[in-house]
Structure formats: C-alpha cells, structure tokens
Write a protein that holds these residues in place. Structure first.
Motif, PDB file in Angstrom:
ATOM      1  N   LEU A 106       0.694  -1.181   0.151  1.00  0.00           N
ATOM      2  CA  LEU A 106      -0.079  -0.031  -0.079  1.00  0.00           C
ATOM      3  C   LEU A 106       0.931   1.216   0.034  1.00  0.00           C
ATOM      4  O   LEU A 106       0.511   2.246  -0.711  1.00  0.00           O
ATOM      5  N   SER A 163       2.408   1.759  -3.297  1.00  0.00           N
ATOM      6  CA  SER A 163       1.572   2.206  -4.301  1.00  0.00           C
ATOM      7  C   SER A 163       1.181   3.622  -3.941  1.00  0.00           C
ATOM      8  O   SER A 163       1.285   4.529  -5.076  1.00  0.00           O
ATOM      9  N   VAL A 164       1.097   4.126  -2.803  1.00  0.00           N
ATOM     10  CA  VAL A 164       0.664   5.615  -2.659  1.00  0.00           C
ATOM     11  C   VAL A 164       2.002   6.474  -3.046  1.00  0.00           C
ATOM     12  O   VAL A 164       1.957   7.506  -3.651  1.00  0.00           O
ATOM     13  N   MET A 213       2.095   6.748  -6.663  1.00  0.00           N
ATOM     14  CA  MET A 213       0.885   7.745  -7.010  1.00  0.00           C
ATOM     15  C   MET A 213       1.800   9.122  -6.867  1.00  0.00           C
ATOM     16  O   MET A 213       1.716  10.174  -7.827  1.00  0.00           O
ATOM     17  N   ILE A 214       2.310   9.456  -5.742  1.00  0.00           N
ATOM     18  CA  ILE A 214       2.974  10.825  -5.671  1.00  0.00           C
ATOM     19  C   ILE A 214       3.828  10.850  -6.762  1.00  0.00           C
ATOM     20  O   ILE A 214       4.270  12.040  -7.094  1.00  0.00           O
ATOM     21  N   GLU A 225       2.296  12.030 -10.020  1.00  0.00           N
ATOM     22  CA  GLU A 225       1.850  13.349  -9.902  1.00  0.00           C
ATOM     23  C   GLU A 225       2.946  14.306 -10.074  1.00  0.00           C
ATOM     24  O   GLU A 225       2.593  15.317 -10.731  1.00  0.00           O
ATOM     25  N   LYS A 259       4.245   2.160 -11.927  1.00  0.00           N
ATOM     26  CA  LYS A 259       3.186   1.482 -12.575  1.00  0.00           C
ATOM     27  C   LYS A 259       2.081   2.491 -12.886  1.00  0.00           C
ATOM     28  O   LYS A 259       1.052   2.130 -13.663  1.00  0.00           O
ATOM     29  N   PHE A 260       2.215   3.552 -12.129  1.00  0.00           N
ATOM     30  CA  PHE A 260       1.353   4.556 -12.400  1.00  0.00           C
ATOM     31  C   PHE A 260       1.679   5.751 -13.601  1.00  0.00           C
ATOM     32  O   PHE A 260       3.140   6.074 -13.368  1.00  0.00           O
ATOM     33  N   TYR A 261       1.060   6.267 -14.365  1.00  0.00           N
ATOM     34  CA  TYR A 261       1.573   7.192 -15.268  1.00  0.00           C
ATOM     35  C   TYR A 261       0.847   8.464 -15.345  1.00  0.00           C
ATOM     36  O   TYR A 261      -0.447   8.258 -15.469  1.00  0.00           O
ATOM     37  N   LEU A 262       1.262   9.444 -15.106  1.00  0.00           N
ATOM     38  CA  LEU A 262       0.363  10.654 -15.449  1.00  0.00           C
ATOM     39  C   LEU A 262       1.358  11.642 -16.129  1.00  0.00           C
ATOM     40  O   LEU A 262       2.461  11.547 -16.288  1.00  0.00           O
ATOM     41  N   ILE A 301      -4.777  11.837  -6.216  1.00  0.00           N
ATOM     42  CA  ILE A 301      -3.918  11.370  -7.559  1.00  0.00           C
ATOM     43  C   ILE A 301      -4.662  10.162  -7.958  1.00  0.00           C
ATOM     44  O   ILE A 301      -4.989   9.647  -9.184  1.00  0.00           O
ATOM     45  N   LEU A 342      -5.883   9.498 -11.740  1.00  0.00           N
ATOM     46  CA  LEU A 342      -5.534   8.149 -12.364  1.00  0.00           C
ATOM     47  C   LEU A 342      -6.463   7.199 -13.219  1.00  0.00           C
ATOM     48  O   LEU A 342      -6.442   7.043 -14.250  1.00  0.00           O
ATOM     49  N   GLU A 376      -8.174   9.284 -16.051  1.00  0.00           N
ATOM     50  CA  GLU A 376      -7.391   9.145 -17.349  1.00  0.00           C
ATOM     51  C   GLU A 376      -7.263   7.992 -17.968  1.00  0.00           C
ATOM     52  O   GLU A 376      -7.272   7.734 -19.187  1.00  0.00           O
TER      53      GLU A 376
END
Ligand SMILES: Cc1cc2nc3c(=O)[nH]c(=O)nc-3n(C[C@H](O)[C@H](O)[C@H](O)COP(=O)(O)O)c2cc1C
Ligand code: FES
Lengths: 398, 621
Positions: free
Chosen positions: A253, A256-257, A260-261, A264, A288-291, B470, B474, B477
C-alpha cells in the motif's frame, strides 16, 4: 547562524516561577533549535518537566524566527485569548529573540534561557561552531571556531537542554507493536513514539512542529479493533493498543501511494531525501502509474527563495509553517480535486507577497520545492540546513 | 386534509407549484397567466404557490379546487391553456385534466384519481405527503396539517425518551451511510459540556439527486422541526442548515421558515414556553461535492477550506469548533419530525426487518416518468422503475440503474428484483446513497458512465489526500484512454489496483467509494470494457472515438442539408447524388444525423468505417 548556549539551570528556572503562574513556552524554530536548546521537541521535554513539578503550562508556541518582532506580534495577535491569560513566558530563543518577546509582552514575566555569542555555522561533525563572536564576549577569533562545549566550559554555562539537569519522567503506557511490547508516552502521537523508538515509518506531511493533517497517506498502520488502515500521524496512543507497522499489505500500500505521488510530480522530487530513501527501501525503479509530467514555471521572483511547483506534492507543510510558525499566511491552497495547487499570496508571484523570509516553508518542504537561493542549486536532496557547508579553516587574518 | 387547506378562505384555490423544477418547466409564466385570467374574469380565487409533489413528468401542473367541485390536477400546462382550463373546470368538464387529487373526489364527469394511478398508489408518501399541497412559505398551513406537534411533544418529555422512540422506530440516516440516528444522538448527548451544535445537511451534490432540494422547497418547516428536536435532544442551543448556494430557492424558503418559526415562538428563546432556547442559521455553501462529508462541512462552516479531516474523533464527540456536533441529512430530520408527530409505530410498520420507514428516490434518465418518489425501504428496484416510473420509453430497454451517485454503483436489469435496503444494495456493490437513481438504457455506454463519474470525483474532491487526489485522476485518465479507443488490456488490472489503493488509503469516504462505479461496471458489464479495449467498439454508440458517421446511399436523396449544417465542412457531394463524409475532417458532433430529413446518416460502431461500410454493401448485393 546565531550561536547560543543555555544560560540557566532547571532549578534557576523554577525559582523564577510560581505554581500559580499560567506558563507559555515560547520557542524559536531556527538557529537556537540547531544549537539544541529549542524547538517543538524541547518544548515538549520542558513541558513534561514542569508538569511533573506541578506547574501549569497553558500553551506551547513555536515561532519560525523569533528575532523578527513583527512575527512575535502576529503570534500574540493570533491567540490573544490564551496569551492574555498567561502570566509567565519562558523563551527558548537567542538574546535577540528574547528582546523581541519582552517588547511584545511587556506586561508579562518573560524568562530568558540562553546566552548568545555571535554568528557561526553548522558542521555535520561538530555541530554548531561559533566563528564570529560578538565583542562583549571578549573571545578571540579562532580559525577553528568554538564548539558549544568550548563555550559551556569557558563561560561556566549549562550544557544541552534542561533535561540534562533532570530527566523528565512522563507517564508511560505499554502498547504492542509488531508483536513486541513497547513502552511509550501516554497520550502522545503514535507516529512520534514509533519514530522515537527508531522505527522507520514513511511520513511526508507530518512533523511534530506542524501537527497532523493526514494528507500523504504514507504513514498508514494497522491497529487492532480499528477498521482498515489508519494514519499513525493522526492517532493518539491508547493503552494496550496493538499496532502493526510492517507487513506485506502495508508495504504494498505504501509503495502504491508513493508511486502515485511520484506519478503526479516532476521527476526532480526523486532526488529529495525522504523520497529517495523510501524509493530505495522499497526498491522502486519504475512506476506502475503514469500521469503527464507537470510543467509549471519555476518562480524565482522572491529575493530569498525559489519555488518549483513541479516538485510540490501538496503535503501542506509550507502552508502550515507559514500560517502557524511565521503567522504570515503567504502560502495557501487553491482549486480543488486533481487541480489543487499550493499558491503564494492570492496566486501571485512569490516576490509580490509579504513574505517575512523566515525560511520556515523551505525548512519543512520534504521535496525541496522551496529552497533558499543562497544554496547551490545543484546540490539537491537534503534539507538545506544540513547542506550549509563551511570552510574548515578561516583564512588567517592579514 | 383539513378543509381550510384544501379550499382556503375564498373556497376556490388554484395551486401552482413553485419549486426550482417546476419553475424551470415554466410555472412562472403559468402563474402570471392565471393571475391575468382571474383579473379579466374578476374571479375571487386564491392562488397558492406550493412545492413540488415529485411528478416531474407532468411539470408544470396546476390544481384547481373549488368547494362543491373535485380537486383536479392538470398536467403539462402552458400559459395559453389557462383560460380554457378554468372555463372547463367551472363547467365540470375534466376531459383535458390529468387526475382527481383525492380519493373521495367524485363528480358527474369522473376521471381517473391520483390514487388509481400506478405512479401514485405504489408510493407511500409518509414524508412527502404535504409536498405540493401546502404553501411552503406559510407556517400556518404547516401548523394546520399537524406541524410542530412532534416538537411540542418532545419538549415536554425527557430527551432520553425521544432517543428511545427513535430507537424503536429504528430510523437510519438517509444521507447515505445509514447509521442509526439514535446512536449518533445518544453519543453526542452523553458528551460533557454545555456547548453543542446540530447541523442539517442539505448539500446534496451528487448528480441525479434532488430530493433534499425538493423537501426544502416544498416543506421546509418539517426540516426545521426535526432540527429543533435534534437540538433539544442532545442539548444544543444552536443549529445550522447547510445549503448550497446553487439551491437559492431552497435557501430562501428555509430562511423564511426560520423567520416565521422565530416569530411564532418555535425558534429562539423559550420555545413554546418550555424554557428551551434554540436558534438556527442558514449557511450558504459555495458548493462542492466534498462539502457533504461531515468534517468538510464543519470546516466550511468554520470558514476554512472544506477539507475533510481524519476521523475519529467523530463530530459527535469533537465537531464544530471542537464541540460535540451532530450532522444529519435533512430527510432524516424530516423523518424525525414526522415520527414524533405520527408515532414511531407507524414508521416502524413500514420497510424491512432491518431498515424501517420510507425513502425518497429521484428517478432520472431512461424512464417514462421521471420524478421523486417515496417508497418503503426494501421496495424492489423493479417496482420503482417499472410500476412507478413507467419503465423505459418506447423502443428502448433498460440496461442498468446507477444508484447513489458517484459513490454508488450500478445494478444491472436482471437484478431488478433486489430490494432497496442498505444491506442488499451493499451486497450488490451499490449503495443506497442519498437516493439518486440514474436509469441507463441501451444507448448508454457503461464505460463512458464510469468515466463521467470519475471525472466528477476527480474534480469535486478536496485534493488534500494523495490517494484520493491522484487516485481519482489516474482512474479518470485511464478510463478516458479506454473510451478514446486507446485502452490496453492491462488497464483493467490497473484500474482494479488503483481502486484497491483508494479503498484502503483514502482519508474520507469520497475517495474510499469513488471507484464504486468502475467496480460495479466491471462486475456486471466487463464485456463492454473488452469491446472497447480489444475490438475498439462501443456497442451503445456513445464513445466518439469508436464510431463513425456513414451515409446510407439507399436512403440519401442528395439534398445536401447535411453539408450545409456541418460545422467543419466535412460533407461534400452534388445535388441528387449521395453525400460523402470526409472522416478525416468529421468531428462526430452528430448534427448531420439529426438534421437529415431521410434518416440516411447513421452512427456505425468501430474505428475503421470504410470496412464496415463495404461489408454492409456486400451483404445487400
Ligand atoms: C463525499 C461525500 C458527500 C456527501 N454528501 C452528502 C450530501 O450531499 N447530503 C447528505 O445528507 N449527506 C452526504 N454525505 C454523508 C454525510 O457525510 C453524513 O454521513 C450524513 O449527512 C449523515 O446524516 P444521516 O445520519 O442523517 O444520514 C456525504 C458523504 C461523503 C463522504
Ligand atoms: S504523515 Fe501521516 S498522512 Fe502524511
């Protein structure tokens, strides 16, 4: 930085107080803190000591730079209700800070605790070093500088903080952390106590000086009897609490957080100390996250500070530091949802605001989104004050 | 209904609904037309502005009631119909009327009674029974229909008795979570200290929900009465009604109600001679969905940014200005007032074993009769959507219903036997929520709907906690990518993963529930996601990137109306020959399809239009 040493003993301090006094502890959050005799943690220690001895502490006030009389005035105005009741103020500041407090609270008993020797710097090895003594100290300029211990011995002052005179003994309770019993302070914040016991809990938005808002969601732990995951920064310790700070689920967890940070903000934040530490610990190499990467202009309109919004993770520390420690309210949040921003002034350039240049925002920023201009911009990754490097030897006087 | 309410002083009343919904439908113009008509005919008739009775499909309606005549409701009235309606009514000719209002309305020319209609007799109007009948701006009318009797009773009894009655009634909060009201009140009552607060939550920010607004506009005193009872029970002397500034009429009615209540001694010092003092403030919020969350609402009232804070401490222990505070939905409070007036027994006789009473729902979208309906808790979805709301419009079929707005989930049509109570809905992945029901038919794309709700939560959250801020972005998007035809099969797993993080890590319930629309569409409509991702196809023809417009050469007469209407000049052709759409220019606005007099322009699924067109032509040959 200004070098100060504790000038009175705990017994002397008590002699200045009566049991009827309503006491405010007042501390500066800059130079004296780095001299080891001020700051939120020291105020907590002193509060514990005084409470045990039956004194009545009604408030702890942390001020970003107590030597700015304007800030001292603003702090009084922000909490007139409590300050008006106060009868004694113990100031953990340098002598200049003391003069400011004395002026602002000329109706009250103001107790000084430090003697100031002049300007100096901070060495990672030796701690604070006095390099430019003020004339009244009659000290020679020494190319090696004077350590705090040198000064304590030479002037027959008191080493360290008041707890060197008398160990505080606050009420303790036992809790269970990761299967082991742990004795902790009663009614303290769980995260504080876990950190004090050398446990590694990621936390980006909490600082004992600023209080908890529970925004970054990195400090989550499991507590028996409570639903789901709870932020340890926002949890007050209860007796017999059973806490899990590490297991696979928590690690996943937090990872993952953190991802995320990272997704961003701009990639630069990966160089900042806390983020880099946790990325290494969790062996995070990709995300694993993309922005879309943030691409905001860097604001260097302030004379003293540079602000890079791309590094901002919206932890709100600058907002709280500016509001609560300096009393200026230069920083705030704007917009909502995924468009939320930290802004200066009414969303104007930093240089346009009535910033007091106390540097509290920069000090607490965990990602170096706000840095003093005096710092070499290439060295990133550490809170700026640990970076301030000083010449080992002052060139001999000609 | 008491005679003085039904007929008024003059013996002839015309009711015109003046609520936001009916005004939008033209009630103001109707009202003016009635005034003009009465003046010209010199009739002594009292025009009563009333609230909305929830039957939005007949807006604007009017009701004529004259002594010796039945009460007659006319539907979808326009200003030019008024003369005719009044003449016919006085002639006892009801051929153009909608229904008789009351059960005992009879006449030589009878028409259908409201009570004989499915839309009405399947409802139990326990709470909303006076909406659309009494004048919301008249405290006297509220008192005449039994108003403030519940308060009177509560003021005389020990607060513990009030709590005991609520316990027996087993009233659960109508704001979404369904927390038993008596427990919340009891916790707050037991807190030490003199200063406590009560807050009525009339924020109602979820798309598709309007029952709180309807109640505040149609029967505001009922809310106030509940709020005063709440204050008396927990020992508060100050209350707030938190209304969005976007609901100006609701705020105005509540303000007027508070003023009147103060004047009549139901608010202020020494209420009804009991010695109890209580006053309220109507707080206008700037309006954000997150303001509905309790701690965010408290921050907003304190003048701060509406950011939720970590609970516990719960507001009942430490709330507004750090004092014990209870926050209840306005519908919950209206229930309290009604329970105290009518008795808990009647309330507890309705509903299911675990959840008693009635709940108001707002049914919108693909049904014949949209509106706000009140039914016992536990009523099957089917009954509400088909019996009451009349099922889908002709030629369409209902695919699913989205319950509880952005925090809720969808329930597919084959599960419509599900009773609507807190637990059943939760087990289906949806929530009761505040009561919004958006009905979706085969022209709605479930992926696009999920995308819409995530765009909403991404924009309307507070932006404070990282997982919520976020995570919603996510998800939004990713969904946007899928609806744009750029989705990858891994995206499904990615969405599940983000949802898992948000459910575990978010600070408030907004973030913890924001993924529900995605999770339930996964559960029941996963094929649509696969269609979008693998086949680049949007079956419902909603996602623009996955459809194309095509001219059917068999139908096109070459009139070129389409070419003229096209905003980007993508259509060319010569008079008399089949028009041609240049797909590289087409922005898929659909104007041509709408304007074509021969229905020759169609939406076709799929990205590669030319192929699908060819296949079709081949088939025809
Ligand atoms: C994001 C969010 C939005 C909410 N919006 C509303 C709302 O618009 N109206 C409402 O009554 N409750 C809303 N709630 C629920 C309230 O926080 C609270 O639970 C409720 O007002 C309690 O009242 P009740 O016990 O009468 O249901 C919302 C909760 C969340 C997390
Ligand atoms: S440190 Fe606890 S949530 Fe950020």
């Amino acid at each position: 930085m200004i070098i100060s040493v504790r000038s009175i003993s705990y017994d002397e301090l008590k002699r200045n107080l009566s049991h009827d006094d309503k006491i405010v502890l007042w501390s500066c959050d800059t130079c004296v803190k780095h001299c080891g005799i001020a700051g939120m943690d020291k105020m907590i220690v002193l509060e514990d000591l005084l409470r045990e001895d039956g004194y009545n502490v009604i408030k702890k006030e942390l001020v970003s730079e107590s030597c700015q009389i304007n800030l001292a005035k603003k702090h009084r105005a922000a909490h007139t209700d409590i300050f008006d009741q106060a009868t004694a103020i113990i100031v953990l500041t340098c002598e200049i800070g003391y003069q400011c407090v004395k002026t602002v609270f000329n109706d009250k008993k103001v107790i000084e605790t430090a003697k100031t020797f002049g300007a100096g710097n901070f060495s990672n090895k030796k701690g604070p070093i006095l390099t430019s003594p003020i004339p009244s100290t009659n000290l020679e300029i020494d190319p090696e500088g004077y350590t705090l211990n040198n000064l304590v011995e030479r002037f027959n002052l008191h080493p360290k903080f008041f707890d060197a005179d008398k160990e505080p003994n606050p009420e303790k309770v036992t809790i269970t952390v990761d299967g082991k019993p742990l004795v902790v302070k009663k009614n303290a914040t769980l995260l504080d106590e876990l950190l004090a016991n050398r446990m590694k809990i990621p936390h980006l938005c909490y600082d004992a000086s600023l209080g908890a808002i529970g925004a970054c969601r990195m400090c989550l732990v499991k507590i028996e009897g409570k639903r789901g995951f709870v932020p340890s920064c926002s949890t007050i310790i209860e007796e017999n609490m059973v806490v899990t700070t590490e297991d696979e689920e928590l690690e996943e967890l937090r990872k993952s957080v953190l991802q995320m940070i990272l997704a961003e903000s701009g990639p630069e934040i990966q160089q900042s100390r806390d983020i880099r530490f946790w990325m290494r610990r969790y062996k995070l190499t990709d995300n694993k996250f993309y922005l879309d990467e943030k691409d905001e202009p860097v604001d260097d309109s302030s004379e003293v500070l540079i602000r890079d919004p791309n590094r901002c993770i919206l932890c709100g520390k600058c907002v709280r530091a500016c509001t609560e420690l300096s009393g200026q309210r230069v920083f705030n949040f704007a917009n909502r949802g995924s468009k939320t921003l930290a802004i200066t002034g009414l969303n104007e350039s930093f240089g346009n605001t009535d910033c007091a240049h106390c540097l509290a925002c920069a000090h607490y920023c965990p990602t170096n989104a706000i840095t003093p201009k005096s710092i070499n911009k290439k060295i990133v990754g550490y809170p700026f004050w640990t970076l301030i490097s000083y010449p080992k030897k002052v060139a001999p006087k000609r | 209904m008491p005679e003085e309410i039904v007929y008024g002083k003059t013996g002839f009343r015309i009711r015109v609904p003046m609520a936001s919904c009916t005004i939008a439908a033209g009630a103001n113009e109707v009202l003016q037309s009635i005034q003009a008509c009465l003046e010209s005919k010199n009739l002594d008739v009292e025009i009563v502005p009333v609230g909305c009775m929830g039957l939005d499909f007949i807006d604007p309606w009017i009701e004529l009631t004259k002594k010796g005549y039945p009460s007659v409701i006319y539907a979808n009235v326009t200003p030019d119909m008024i003369d005719q309606i009044i003449l016919e009514y006085l002639d006892r000719d009801y051929s153009s009327a909608f229904a008789f209002r009351y059960e005992n309305d009879t006449d030589e020319n009878p028409i259908q009674k409201l009570d004989e209609m499915e839309v009405w007799n399947n409802q139990v109007r326990w709470l909303s029974g006076k909406c659309g009948i009494i004048n919301p701006d008249s405290i006297d009318e509220y008192v005449t229909v039994g108003g403030y009797q519940g308060l009177k009773k509560c003021l005389k009894q020990d607060p513990d008795e009030t709590i005991e009655e609520l316990k027996k009634a087993n009233l659960r909060g109508r704001g979404g979570a369904g927390f038993p009201t008596y427990i919340k009140w009891n916790i707050c009552k037991q807190q030490p200290g003199e200063v406590k607060y009560v807050i009525a939550n009339c924020d109602e920010g979820d798309p598709g929900a309007f029952m709180n607004r309807l109640l505040a506009e149609s029967d505001p005193h009922r809310i106030l009465e509940g709020l005063i009872i709440a204050g008396h029970t927990i020992g508060a002397n100050k209350g707030f009604v938190f209304v969005r500034a976007e609901k100006p009429l609701a705020a105005k009615r509540l303000l007027k109600a508070a003023e009147d209540a103060r004047e009549k001694g139901f608010l202020g010092g020494n209420i009804m001679g009991s010695g109890y003092c209580f006053d309220i403030e109507v707080f206008l919020s700037a309006g954000a969905f997150v303001c509905g969350e309790e701690t965010a609402m408290i921050a907003a009232i304190q003048g701060e940014r509406a950011n939720p804070i970590q609970r516990p401490p719960f507001p009942a222990v430490k709330g507004l200005w750090d004092m014990p505070t209870i926050i209840n939905n306005v519908e919950t409070l209206a229930h309290v007032a009604t329970i105290m007036t009518e008795g808990w027994e009647k309330f507890a006789a309705l509903g299911t074993e675990k959840s008693k009473g009635t709940k108001m729902y707002c049914v919108t979208g693909a049904v014949q009769r949209t509106g706000a309906y009140e039914v016992p808790v536990g009523t099957p979805i089917k009954k509400l959507l088909y019996d009451i709301a009349g099922g889908p419009p002709e030629g369409k079929s209902i695919k699913a219903v989205q319950l509880g707005g952005p925090s809720g989930g969808c329930v597919p049509a084959d599960m419509f036997d599900l009773p609507m109570d807190y637990d059943s809905l939760q087990s289906a992945g949806a929530i009761m929520g505040s009561g919004g029901m958006v009905v979706l038919d085969n022209t709605n794309c479930m992926v696009d709907m999920a995308r819409f709700f995530l765009s909403f939560t991404a924009a309307e959250s507070c932006g404070k906690c990282s997982a919520g801020r976020i995570g919603t972005r996510l998800m939004y998007e990713t969904l946007k990518r899928i609806t744009n035809g750029e989705g990858k099969i891994d995206d499904i797993e990615l969405l599940e993963e983000i949802s898992d993080v948000m459910q575990k890590a978010c600070l408030c319930a907004l973030g913890r529930t924001a993924s529900n629309p995605v999770l339930t569409t996964f559960r029941y409509f996963k094929q649509e996601y696969f269609d979008h991702i693998n086949n680049k196809k949007c079956e419902a023809l909603v996602c623009k990137a996955l459809l194309n417009y095509h001219v059917d050469s068999n139908k096109c007469k070459g009139c070129l109306v389409c070419a003229k209407s096209c905003p980007v000049e993508a259509i060319s052709g010569q008079k008399g020959t089949t028009a041609k759409i240049d797909l590289s220019k087409c922005i898929k606005c659909g104007t041509c399809a709408e304007i074509c007099p021969f229905d020759a322009i169609q939406k076709l699924p799929g990205r590669v239009p030319d192929e699908s067109v060819k296949v079709e032509e081949d088939c025809c040959k």
